[in-house]
Scaffold this active site. Sequence first.
Site, PDB file in Angstrom:
ATOM      1  N   GLU A 115     -31.920  55.309 -39.610  1.00  0.00           N
ATOM      2  CA  GLU A 115     -32.183  55.812 -40.964  1.00  0.00           C
ATOM      3  C   GLU A 115     -32.893  57.174 -40.956  1.00  0.00           C
ATOM      4  O   GLU A 115     -33.980  57.346 -41.505  1.00  0.00           O
ATOM      5  CB  GLU A 115     -32.985  54.770 -41.740  1.00  0.00           C
ATOM      6  CG  GLU A 115     -32.258  53.416 -41.761  1.00  0.00           C
ATOM      7  CD  GLU A 115     -32.972  52.320 -42.530  1.00  0.00           C
ATOM      8  OE1 GLU A 115     -33.962  52.602 -43.206  1.00  0.00           O
ATOM      9  OE2 GLU A 115     -32.523  51.165 -42.434  1.00  0.00           O
ATOM     10  N   GLU A 174     -25.448  45.687 -39.278  1.00  0.00           N
ATOM     11  CA  GLU A 174     -26.396  44.854 -40.045  1.00  0.00           C
ATOM     12  C   GLU A 174     -25.700  44.214 -41.261  1.00  0.00           C
ATOM     13  O   GLU A 174     -26.245  44.088 -42.322  1.00  0.00           O
ATOM     14  CB  GLU A 174     -27.586  45.699 -40.522  1.00  0.00           C
ATOM     15  CG  GLU A 174     -28.310  46.403 -39.390  1.00  0.00           C
ATOM     16  CD  GLU A 174     -29.528  47.173 -39.842  1.00  0.00           C
ATOM     17  OE1 GLU A 174     -29.995  46.968 -40.978  1.00  0.00           O
ATOM     18  OE2 GLU A 174     -30.047  48.003 -39.059  1.00  0.00           O
TER      19      GLU A 174
HETATM   20  O1  G3I Z   1     -44.377  39.019 -37.266  1.00  0.00           O
HETATM   21  C1  G3I Z   1     -45.278  39.226 -38.364  1.00  0.00           C
HETATM   22  C2  G3I Z   1     -46.092  37.963 -38.606  1.00  0.00           C
HETATM   23  O2  G3I Z   1     -46.911  37.718 -37.473  1.00  0.00           O
HETATM   24  C3  G3I Z   1     -46.954  38.148 -39.863  1.00  0.00           C
HETATM   25  O3  G3I Z   1     -47.648  36.958 -40.135  1.00  0.00           O
HETATM   26  C4  G3I Z   1     -46.036  38.518 -41.028  1.00  0.00           C
HETATM   27  C5  G3I Z   1     -46.795  38.736 -42.316  1.00  0.00           C
HETATM   28  O4  G3I Z   1     -47.465  39.985 -42.241  1.00  0.00           O
HETATM   29  O5  G3I Z   1     -45.328  39.743 -40.721  1.00  0.00           O
HETATM   30  C6  G3I Z   1     -44.482  39.540 -39.597  1.00  0.00           C
HETATM   31  O6  G3I Z   1     -43.808  40.743 -39.331  1.00  0.00           O
HETATM   32  C7  G3I Z   1     -42.823  41.047 -40.329  1.00  0.00           C
HETATM   33  C8  G3I Z   1     -41.444  41.100 -39.631  1.00  0.00           C
HETATM   34  O7  G3I Z   1     -40.427  41.505 -40.576  1.00  0.00           O
HETATM   35  C9  G3I Z   1     -41.062  39.750 -39.037  1.00  0.00           C
HETATM   36  O8  G3I Z   1     -40.764  38.846 -40.029  1.00  0.00           O
HETATM   37  C10 G3I Z   1     -43.145  42.424 -40.872  1.00  0.00           C
HETATM   38  O9  G3I Z   1     -44.356  42.355 -41.612  1.00  0.00           O
HETATM   39  C11 G3I Z   1     -42.009  42.874 -41.788  1.00  0.00           C
HETATM   40  O10 G3I Z   1     -42.233  44.228 -42.176  1.00  0.00           O
HETATM   41  C12 G3I Z   1     -40.674  42.817 -41.026  1.00  0.00           C
HETATM   42  O11 G3I Z   1     -39.643  43.166 -41.936  1.00  0.00           O
HETATM   43  C13 G3I Z   1     -38.433  43.563 -41.279  1.00  0.00           C
HETATM   44  C14 G3I Z   1     -38.081  44.994 -41.752  1.00  0.00           C
HETATM   45  O12 G3I Z   1     -36.822  45.394 -41.193  1.00  0.00           O
HETATM   46  C15 G3I Z   1     -39.133  45.998 -41.323  1.00  0.00           C
HETATM   47  O13 G3I Z   1     -39.191  46.047 -39.913  1.00  0.00           O
HETATM   48  C16 G3I Z   1     -37.320  42.605 -41.677  1.00  0.00           C
HETATM   49  O14 G3I Z   1     -37.565  41.319 -41.110  1.00  0.00           O
HETATM   50  C17 G3I Z   1     -35.978  43.121 -41.164  1.00  0.00           C
HETATM   51  O15 G3I Z   1     -34.910  42.319 -41.632  1.00  0.00           O
HETATM   52  C18 G3I Z   1     -35.749  44.554 -41.642  1.00  0.00           C
HETATM   53  O16 G3I Z   1     -34.557  45.013 -41.047  1.00  0.00           O
HETATM   54  C19 G3I Z   1     -34.178  46.354 -41.412  1.00  0.00           C
HETATM   55  C20 G3I Z   1     -33.572  47.024 -40.188  1.00  0.00           C
HETATM   56  O17 G3I Z   1     -34.520  47.024 -39.139  1.00  0.00           O
HETATM   57  C21 G3I Z   1     -33.103  48.429 -40.538  1.00  0.00           C
HETATM   58  N1  G3I Z   1     -32.134  48.394 -41.650  1.00  0.00           N
HETATM   59  C22 G3I Z   1     -32.669  47.736 -42.855  1.00  0.00           C
HETATM   60  C23 G3I Z   1     -33.100  46.311 -42.524  1.00  0.00           C
HETATM   61  C24 G3I Z   1     -33.588  45.577 -43.764  1.00  0.00           C
HETATM   62  O18 G3I Z   1     -34.755  46.190 -44.253  1.00  0.00           O
END
Ligand code: G3I
Length: 353
Positions: free
Chosen positions: A149, A264
């Site tokens: 991105e 994705e």
């Molecule tokens: O692992 C921690 C956990 O320990 C904690 O308790 C919890 C609450 O704070 O957070 C957990 O981490 C989260 C992680 O997902 C795992 O579930 C992060 O806060 C959260 O920001 C993260 O979100 C991910 C997001 O990308 C940001 O990295 C989503 O799962 C994931 O589906 C999303 O994927 C992105 C691709 O990488 C890029 N394209 C868009 C896509 C959707 O946004």
Amino acid sequence: MSRITRRDALAGTASLALAWPSAGLAQVGRPAIPFGSAAQIEPFRADPRYREALKTYCNVIVPMNDLKWEALRHDRSRFDFSGADELVAFARGNKQALRGHALLWGMALPPWAKEMSTKAEAERELISHIETVVDRYKGVIPTWDVVNEVIAHDPTLEEPYRDTIWQRLLGPEHIEIAFRTAAQIDPEARLVINDYDFEDTDPRIVRRRAAALSIIRDLRDKGIPVHGLGMQAHLYGERAIDTPGLQHFMQDLGTLGVDVEITELDVIDWKLPAVARERDSTAANLVSTFLNAVVPARQPKAIVTWGLSDRYSWIGETFARKDSAKARPLPLDEDYRPKPMMKVLDRYRLGTS
Ligand code: G3I
């Protein structure tokens, strides 16, 4: 500074006579395309059916979050590969291929990385991060989303790049630094620029396709090893797939010698009818139209969905429905039963006629 050339913006004169890849198909209709899913560490650890579904359906696994800076670098002085290593071991144990996601992104950064303040610091941290991560998985992860991105949400001729800390501190060069570093560490790796919103007819989406071509052309002209474009393909259920636009896009990527992978895939169904049967059918038809547009024009190196079961998806939270019906974005329902979308994907992942 790469600019969207008028040539890109006017792209579309390419012939639509796109032959189905001959690829020695003999009597079989379609070659199988490697299929897989992102794997999220929380359900991976907590839900045996999640792991079972990954084993059953996937020949490609992508750690959803565990190769991002946020997971690897919570503190600046050391790397935490625990989650990534667990998913890599699972995939290797099941003889599944791996995709790495993502060496550079402007989001999912640990707090200390958001504090970076100089060009020298950003370049030093970016290079050492990529050197360490790519070296660790050299020969294990053959394909990397080197940058994720980096195209502006709504790119212009003047400013095609997304406003991230990397762009602010390093300018457009942040992209080539990332690719050059990854290629130096693993010359065999396939290096991909991964981005979203290429699939429908909205003028913004047309500008994004043109920006992608312009950025990739600029990189290729500089000898930067960009091997593939990753189309995230988070498809909006209420929008029409731009079949001619996608076919031209695939043709133009071919002209640049760049592969494509679908990285994705899911369906943002918040504007679709609540009734599950209807919603599932519309989502499946959308995926079918999308794949019918892309695959004959430029066979993807892989088709990866952003999860397998509706039980775990980012869509429901990010695109909350007004009727609070649960999102149904993925090929398996909450109880891991195949939906019509999986039947569509079967046509590609199983190589049927
Ligand atoms: O692992 C921690 C956990 O320990 C904690 O308790 C919890 C609450 O704070 O957070 C957990 O981490 C989260 C992680 O997902 C795992 O579930 C992060 O806060 C959260 O920001 C993260 O979100 C991910 C997001 O990308 C940001 O990295 C989503 O799962 C994931 O589906 C999303 O994927 C992105 C691709 O990488 C890029 N394209 C868009 C896509 C959707 O946004």
